[in-house]
Motif scaffolding. Sequence first.
Motif, PDB file in Angstrom:
ATOM      1  N   MET A  63       0.837  -1.199   0.000  1.00  0.00           N
ATOM      2  CA  MET A  63       0.000   0.000   0.000  1.00  0.00           C
ATOM      3  C   MET A  63       0.879   1.260   0.000  1.00  0.00           C
ATOM      4  O   MET A  63       1.782   1.376   0.831  1.00  0.00           O
ATOM      5  CB  MET A  63      -0.918   0.002   1.218  1.00  0.00           C
ATOM      6  CG  MET A  63      -1.889   1.159   1.236  1.00  0.00           C
ATOM      7  SD  MET A  63      -2.937   1.318  -0.218  1.00  0.00           S
ATOM      8  CE  MET A  63      -4.076  -0.006   0.038  1.00  0.00           C
ATOM      9  N   PRO A  64       0.616   2.191  -0.920  1.00  0.00           N
ATOM     10  CA  PRO A  64       1.383   3.448  -0.934  1.00  0.00           C
ATOM     11  C   PRO A  64       1.239   4.192   0.395  1.00  0.00           C
ATOM     12  O   PRO A  64       0.187   4.162   1.025  1.00  0.00           O
ATOM     13  CB  PRO A  64       0.736   4.239  -2.085  1.00  0.00           C
ATOM     14  CG  PRO A  64       0.150   3.186  -2.973  1.00  0.00           C
ATOM     15  CD  PRO A  64      -0.322   2.111  -2.038  1.00  0.00           C
ATOM     16  N   LYS A  65       2.302   4.834   0.807  1.00  0.00           N
ATOM     17  CA  LYS A  65       2.343   5.562   2.082  1.00  0.00           C
ATOM     18  C   LYS A  65       1.812   6.984   1.911  1.00  0.00           C
ATOM     19  O   LYS A  65       1.913   7.568   0.843  1.00  0.00           O
ATOM     20  CB  LYS A  65       3.776   5.630   2.619  1.00  0.00           C
ATOM     21  CG  LYS A  65       4.441   4.282   2.772  1.00  0.00           C
ATOM     22  CD  LYS A  65       3.818   3.500   3.884  1.00  0.00           C
ATOM     23  CE  LYS A  65       4.563   2.190   4.070  1.00  0.00           C
ATOM     24  NZ  LYS A  65       3.768   1.111   4.504  1.00  0.00           N
ATOM     25  N   THR A  66       1.270   7.510   3.002  1.00  0.00           N
ATOM     26  CA  THR A  66       0.827   8.898   2.995  1.00  0.00           C
ATOM     27  C   THR A  66       2.038   9.813   3.114  1.00  0.00           C
ATOM     28  O   THR A  66       3.118   9.393   3.506  1.00  0.00           O
ATOM     29  CB  THR A  66      -0.158   9.183   4.145  1.00  0.00           C
ATOM     30  OG1 THR A  66       0.487   8.888   5.384  1.00  0.00           O
ATOM     31  CG2 THR A  66      -1.421   8.373   4.005  1.00  0.00           C
ATOM     32  N   GLN A  94      -1.787   9.371  -1.256  1.00  0.00           N
ATOM     33  CA  GLN A  94      -0.683   9.887  -0.461  1.00  0.00           C
ATOM     34  C   GLN A  94      -1.115  11.051   0.428  1.00  0.00           C
ATOM     35  O   GLN A  94      -0.470  11.315   1.427  1.00  0.00           O
ATOM     36  CB  GLN A  94       0.471  10.317  -1.362  1.00  0.00           C
ATOM     37  CG  GLN A  94       1.183   9.135  -1.981  1.00  0.00           C
ATOM     38  CD  GLN A  94       2.410   9.555  -2.742  1.00  0.00           C
ATOM     39  OE1 GLN A  94       2.372  10.518  -3.498  1.00  0.00           O
ATOM     40  NE2 GLN A  94       3.494   8.844  -2.530  1.00  0.00           N
ATOM     41  N   ALA A  95      -2.199  11.727   0.084  1.00  0.00           N
ATOM     42  CA  ALA A  95      -2.672  12.849   0.903  1.00  0.00           C
ATOM     43  C   ALA A  95      -2.967  12.340   2.316  1.00  0.00           C
ATOM     44  O   ALA A  95      -3.725  11.386   2.496  1.00  0.00           O
ATOM     45  CB  ALA A  95      -3.914  13.482   0.295  1.00  0.00           C
ATOM     46  N   ILE A  96      -2.367  12.959   3.301  1.00  0.00           N
ATOM     47  CA  ILE A  96      -2.462  12.517   4.688  1.00  0.00           C
ATOM     48  C   ILE A  96      -3.892  12.549   5.219  1.00  0.00           C
ATOM     49  O   ILE A  96      -4.257  11.792   6.103  1.00  0.00           O
ATOM     50  CB  ILE A  96      -1.506  13.345   5.576  1.00  0.00           C
ATOM     51  CG1 ILE A  96      -1.267  12.635   6.885  1.00  0.00           C
ATOM     52  CG2 ILE A  96      -1.996  14.734   5.810  1.00  0.00           C
ATOM     53  CD1 ILE A  96       0.140  12.172   7.059  1.00  0.00           C
ATOM     54  N   TYR A  97      -4.723  13.368   4.622  1.00  0.00           N
ATOM     55  CA  TYR A  97      -6.101  13.529   5.089  1.00  0.00           C
ATOM     56  C   TYR A  97      -7.098  12.662   4.310  1.00  0.00           C
ATOM     57  O   TYR A  97      -8.311  12.756   4.518  1.00  0.00           O
ATOM     58  CB  TYR A  97      -6.516  15.002   4.988  1.00  0.00           C
ATOM     59  CG  TYR A  97      -6.276  15.612   3.628  1.00  0.00           C
ATOM     60  CD1 TYR A  97      -7.220  15.519   2.625  1.00  0.00           C
ATOM     61  CD2 TYR A  97      -5.076  16.264   3.350  1.00  0.00           C
ATOM     62  CE1 TYR A  97      -6.993  16.053   1.371  1.00  0.00           C
ATOM     63  CE2 TYR A  97      -4.827  16.802   2.099  1.00  0.00           C
ATOM     64  CZ  TYR A  97      -5.795  16.697   1.112  1.00  0.00           C
ATOM     65  OH  TYR A  97      -5.562  17.217  -0.129  1.00  0.00           O
ATOM     66  N   ALA A  98      -6.618  11.808   3.438  1.00  0.00           N
ATOM     67  CA  ALA A  98      -7.500  10.996   2.596  1.00  0.00           C
ATOM     68  C   ALA A  98      -8.442  10.130   3.432  1.00  0.00           C
ATOM     69  O   ALA A  98      -9.635  10.032   3.138  1.00  0.00           O
ATOM     70  CB  ALA A  98      -6.681  10.116   1.656  1.00  0.00           C
ATOM     71  N   ASN A 102     -12.514  10.266   3.364  1.00  0.00           N
ATOM     72  CA  ASN A 102     -13.282   9.102   2.933  1.00  0.00           C
ATOM     73  C   ASN A 102     -14.286   8.664   4.008  1.00  0.00           C
ATOM     74  O   ASN A 102     -15.460   8.482   3.718  1.00  0.00           O
ATOM     75  CB  ASN A 102     -12.363   7.936   2.582  1.00  0.00           C
ATOM     76  CG  ASN A 102     -13.128   6.790   1.955  1.00  0.00           C
ATOM     77  OD1 ASN A 102     -13.726   6.935   0.901  1.00  0.00           O
ATOM     78  ND2 ASN A 102     -13.136   5.655   2.612  1.00  0.00           N
ATOM     79  N   TYR A 103     -13.821   8.488   5.239  1.00  0.00           N
ATOM     80  CA  TYR A 103     -14.672   7.936   6.293  1.00  0.00           C
ATOM     81  C   TYR A 103     -15.365   8.983   7.153  1.00  0.00           C
ATOM     82  O   TYR A 103     -16.252   8.652   7.931  1.00  0.00           O
ATOM     83  CB  TYR A 103     -13.857   7.027   7.210  1.00  0.00           C
ATOM     84  CG  TYR A 103     -13.305   5.833   6.503  1.00  0.00           C
ATOM     85  CD1 TYR A 103     -14.145   4.842   5.989  1.00  0.00           C
ATOM     86  CD2 TYR A 103     -11.934   5.684   6.320  1.00  0.00           C
ATOM     87  CE1 TYR A 103     -13.640   3.747   5.326  1.00  0.00           C
ATOM     88  CE2 TYR A 103     -11.416   4.581   5.663  1.00  0.00           C
ATOM     89  CZ  TYR A 103     -12.274   3.624   5.178  1.00  0.00           C
ATOM     90  OH  TYR A 103     -11.772   2.539   4.514  1.00  0.00           O
ATOM     91  N   GLY A 104     -14.938  10.238   7.040  1.00  0.00           N
ATOM     92  CA  GLY A 104     -15.467  11.272   7.915  1.00  0.00           C
ATOM     93  C   GLY A 104     -14.645  11.342   9.192  1.00  0.00           C
ATOM     94  O   GLY A 104     -13.806  10.479   9.471  1.00  0.00           O
ATOM     95  N   TYR A 105     -14.900  12.390   9.965  1.00  0.00           N
ATOM     96  CA  TYR A 105     -14.140  12.553  11.199  1.00  0.00           C
ATOM     97  C   TYR A 105     -14.961  13.358  12.198  1.00  0.00           C
ATOM     98  O   TYR A 105     -15.480  14.423  11.887  1.00  0.00           O
ATOM     99  CB  TYR A 105     -12.813  13.275  10.927  1.00  0.00           C
ATOM    100  CG  TYR A 105     -11.980  13.475  12.158  1.00  0.00           C
ATOM    101  CD1 TYR A 105     -11.377  12.391  12.777  1.00  0.00           C
ATOM    102  CD2 TYR A 105     -11.808  14.735  12.708  1.00  0.00           C
ATOM    103  CE1 TYR A 105     -10.614  12.557  13.917  1.00  0.00           C
ATOM    104  CE2 TYR A 105     -11.040  14.915  13.841  1.00  0.00           C
ATOM    105  CZ  TYR A 105     -10.451  13.815  14.447  1.00  0.00           C
ATOM    106  OH  TYR A 105      -9.704  13.985  15.569  1.00  0.00           O
ATOM    107  N   VAL A 106     -15.063  12.804  13.392  1.00  0.00           N
ATOM    108  CA  VAL A 106     -15.722  13.486  14.493  1.00  0.00           C
ATOM    109  C   VAL A 106     -14.732  13.513  15.640  1.00  0.00           C
ATOM    110  O   VAL A 106     -14.239  12.479  16.081  1.00  0.00           O
ATOM    111  CB  VAL A 106     -17.015  12.751  14.931  1.00  0.00           C
ATOM    112  CG1 VAL A 106     -17.632  13.439  16.137  1.00  0.00           C
ATOM    113  CG2 VAL A 106     -18.002  12.688  13.781  1.00  0.00           C
ATOM    114  N   GLY A 107     -14.407  14.717  16.108  1.00  0.00           N
ATOM    115  CA  GLY A 107     -13.475  14.839  17.227  1.00  0.00           C
ATOM    116  C   GLY A 107     -12.592  16.052  17.067  1.00  0.00           C
ATOM    117  O   GLY A 107     -12.747  16.854  16.147  1.00  0.00           O
ATOM    118  N   ALA A 108     -11.662  16.157  17.993  1.00  0.00           N
ATOM    119  CA  ALA A 108     -10.726  17.279  18.007  1.00  0.00           C
ATOM    120  C   ALA A 108      -9.398  16.847  17.399  1.00  0.00           C
ATOM    121  O   ALA A 108      -8.964  15.708  17.579  1.00  0.00           O
ATOM    122  CB  ALA A 108     -10.519  17.775  19.426  1.00  0.00           C
ATOM    123  N   ASP A 109      -8.758  17.778  16.689  1.00  0.00           N
ATOM    124  CA  ASP A 109      -7.433  17.483  16.163  1.00  0.00           C
ATOM    125  C   ASP A 109      -6.381  17.923  17.176  1.00  0.00           C
ATOM    126  O   ASP A 109      -6.713  18.371  18.281  1.00  0.00           O
ATOM    127  CB  ASP A 109      -7.232  18.124  14.787  1.00  0.00           C
ATOM    128  CG  ASP A 109      -7.230  19.646  14.808  1.00  0.00           C
ATOM    129  OD1 ASP A 109      -7.258  20.255  15.894  1.00  0.00           O
ATOM    130  OD2 ASP A 109      -7.198  20.231  13.708  1.00  0.00           O
TER     131      ASP A 109
END
Length: 143
Positions: A63-66, A94-98, A102-109
């Motif tokens: 698998m290609p790395k981010t 490769q985009a770190i945020y892919a 794709n799956y969505g995100y709920v929470g704090a960064d």
Amino acid sequence: MATSFAATVGKWASESEARMTAVRRRSVELLAEDMSNTKPNGGHVPFLTGNLARSLTASTEGMPKTSETPTAGGNVGLITATLRLDQPCWLGYQAIYARRRNYGYVGADVLGRVFNEPGDYFVEHAIQSWPKIVAKAVKEMGG
């Protein structure tokens, strides 16, 4: 002079393997096109700068790395041009945020910003299209 049965079968097998290889290569190319098709162009990949869609890459090693840095573009054509029938192939972004897109995100960064973003599921949409993609590749290869 009549062609021997063994020669006829051997020719048929060789031609069949060549056709299967061509269909596989084209199928991977079409899957990559689907996986990088942005919403403004009728696809499912979100578009802001185009980096996410451009970051799709292929590999026969795993698998290609981010990556934190913007990507220069995909290499799918280079990989599929020499892809053997028995060789694995991975497509990844490769985009770190892919993954979050794709799956969505709920929470704090890490900066404390709170997000509640739904997923776009562009990978799943492409996977779901696999049977149609292969059928299209077969048709294009004269099958």
